[in-house]
Write a protein that holds these residues in place. Structure first.
Motif: not given
Length: 563
Positions: A220, A223, A228-229, A232, A236, A240, A264, A455, A458
């Motif tokens: 972040y 960024y 983000t999704d 992401t 990361q 993150i 994720k 988030l 997101y």
């Protein structure tokens, strides 16, 4: 003297458990029966106020419209059959709100009119329609959390006062012609925000969340993107994170629904989980009362799992929680589940799995069902309501929000959002522009208090809308409407949501699996029967059907693509 006497008082208090050592005020206490019952119970300190109170300790003379107590000095306030006789009900409700702590609860038992409001000749009762009373609650900053109708007790009470024909010469009371009276028990909670204070809170907390994320997360800090999704998070990894790894209490690794397919990892601190526990505690109030049992058919009981956090939230409400895990479909597992489910007031689980259970055991009688963790077809809700005779609620959340985000209230007018923890936006999935309330679009989240993994805008991939009109519970704050499903599925004419809406309406079907192989849809149905030609015509594709077992689903169901 009131309907049900102390029996209904106990029932009212069971709707939402009093905390240990709670400080309670009974407005319109009369002779002090309830105060006497409460004092000393689990350390409760109860006070009563009435224009003409009975003799006894902690009973004082006073008016509901001008309470002689400090602001935010009580955990609970009771109004038992007294609001309808108080000359200034709006002032009384405002005073109740003033003396209650921010998390305090208002317990009300009183008359209401299912049809037409009325006043009684010979008695000071004022009987308003429920909608009118909810509006009064809202003006004082309350919304209805729990509601039960106990009109049968009112009829029994009136039978002791009134002769047939609506008149008792001893108390000179007459009923308006054609009047139908009702009696309710309700628990009200204070709204966290007004519209104005919510906007201010959001603005300040969003700025704080962005600053904190930029200062503590390597990702972040660099960024500058718009959204983000899932990709992401998957790409990361630890970059993150906003806390040291030593502060992480729970990690969940999931297969990403994003375009890369890379798993994720979702990270939580104990504080993140405790906020979800608090949300679950509040959200479950309308579904199961103190002393009841809730059977959870989601995850296992691993510490920090969704089932474990729900168990912890229910424990705050004095509710017994039985964690069964997801349904496996074997006869041995079914027998174990049926033993646990028998007599339980509430079931929590995935829609398709509880549908299967309902088909296998239609004789079960839960009072409420909470559907979560997958798309909820209206067809499933209708079958559960009809077969089990229960009320069906829905919850929307995801692992990224530590499982909890928005849940239906007793009025079931949309999903109430964790407004203190999340900002929810609805955007056009293509342009990314924000969509006004009432229009479907992609749900976008910004967390305001997440410690481990914030988030920021997101993109969830889920389609829904914001409801701006007031809810039937009295809340005027924004809510989520029906969740329409996954964007990736809905962009295709043939998808799992479309199939759910159609196949779960077929008679006696217990469940299904679906696989698409080029231009043929293969369906495995458990129970019932279906016509291949009819389904082919409705779906616009050749359908081949076989019959067999479909459980376990192992989580969210998908349309299998074989080519």
């Amino acid at each position: 003297m009131r309907p049900g006497e102390l029996t209904l008082t106990k029932r009212l208090l069971s709707l939402c458990a009093l905390s240990a050592n709670a400080r309670v005020l009974d407005i319109g206490c009369g002779g002090g029966q309830t105060v006497g019952f409460l004092n000393g119970k689990d350390g409760v300190e109860a006070w009563g106020i009435d224009p003409k109170p009975g003799a006894g300790g902690r009973l004082i003379a006073g008016r509901a419209e001008a309470l002689p107590f400090e602001t935010a000095s009580f955990d609970a306030v009771l109004l038992e059959c007294s609001l309808s006789v108080i000359p200034g009900p709006d002032a009384a409700l405002a005073e109740a709100a003033r003396v209650l702590k921010p998390e305090g609860l208002l317990y009300i038992a009183d008359l209401y009119a299912p049809d037409t409001a009325a006043e009684f000749s010979g008695l000071p009762w004022r009987v308003e329609k429920w909608e009118t009373q909810v509006a009064a609650f809202a003006r004082a900053g309350f919304r209805v959390s729990c509601f039960e109708d106990h009109s049968a007790e009112l009829l029994s009470f009136w039978a002791g006062l009134l002769f047939e024909g609506g008149y008792n010469s001893n108390c000179n009371v007459s009923l308006p012609q054609g009047f139908r009276g009702g009696y309710f028990l309700a628990v009200l909670e204070k709204e966290q925000f007004t519209q104005e204070s919510l906007e201010k809170y959001r603005r300040e907390k969003r700025e704080e969340a962005v600053r904190r994320a930029g200062a503590n997360s390597p990702f972040y800090g660099e960024y500058r993107g718009r959204f983000t999704d899932a990709d992401t998070i998957a790409a990361q990894g630890e970059r993150i994170l906003c806390v040291p790894l030593g502060d992480v209490a729970r990690i969940r690794t999931l297969q990403s629904s994003g375009s890369t397919g890379v798993p994720k990892r979702i990270w939580f601190t104990e504080g993140d989980m405790e906020r979800t526990v608090s949300f679950f505690s509040r959200g479950m109030r309308p579904l199961v009362r103190e002393g009841g049992t809730c059977v959870v058919m989601l995850s296992n009981d691993t510490p920090g799992s969704v089932a474990d956090l729900l168990r912890r939230g229910l424990a705050h409400n004095g509710v017994n929680c039985v964690i069964q895990g997801i349904l496996r479909g074997t006869e041995a597992a079914l027998e174990t589940l049926l033993q646990a489910a028998a007599g339980a007031q509430c079931y929590v689980g995935l829609p398709a799995e509880l549908f299967w259970l309902c088909r296998r055991a239609p004789y079960l009688r839960p009072e409420t069902v909470l559907l979560s963790a997958d798309y909820v077809p209206d067809s499933i809700t209708k079958v559960l309501t009809k077969e089990w005779g229960c009320r069906v609620f829905t919850h929307y959340g995801m692992t990224e929000t530590c499982y909890g985000l928005a849940v239906q209230c007793n009025a079931q007018g949309g999903h109430h959002i964790r407004l203190d923890d999340y900002i929810v936006e609805i955007i056009d999935p293509v342009s990314g522009e924000e969509i006004p309330p009432g229009k479907d679009g992609e749900i976008v989240l910004t967390s305001l208090n997440s410690e481990a993994m914030p988030l920021l805008r997101y993109r969830t991939g889920d389609i829904g809308s914001i409801l701006a009109e007031p809810c039937g519970c009295g809340s005027a704050l924004p809510r989520l409407g029906k969740i329409r499903g996954r964007r990736e599925y809905l962009k295709n004419r043939l998808n799992i949501h479309t199939l759910d809406d159609m196949i779960f309406t077929l008679p006696d079907i217990g469940g299904y699996r679906a696989a698409l192989d080029r231009d043929v849809l293969f369906l495995t149905l458990e129970g019932g029967s279906a016509d291949e030609r009819e389904l082919s015509e409705k779906l616009g594709i050749k359908v081949k059907i076989k019959y067999g077992k479909v459980l376990p689903y192992d989580g969210k169901r998908k349309l299998e693509i074989r080519y």
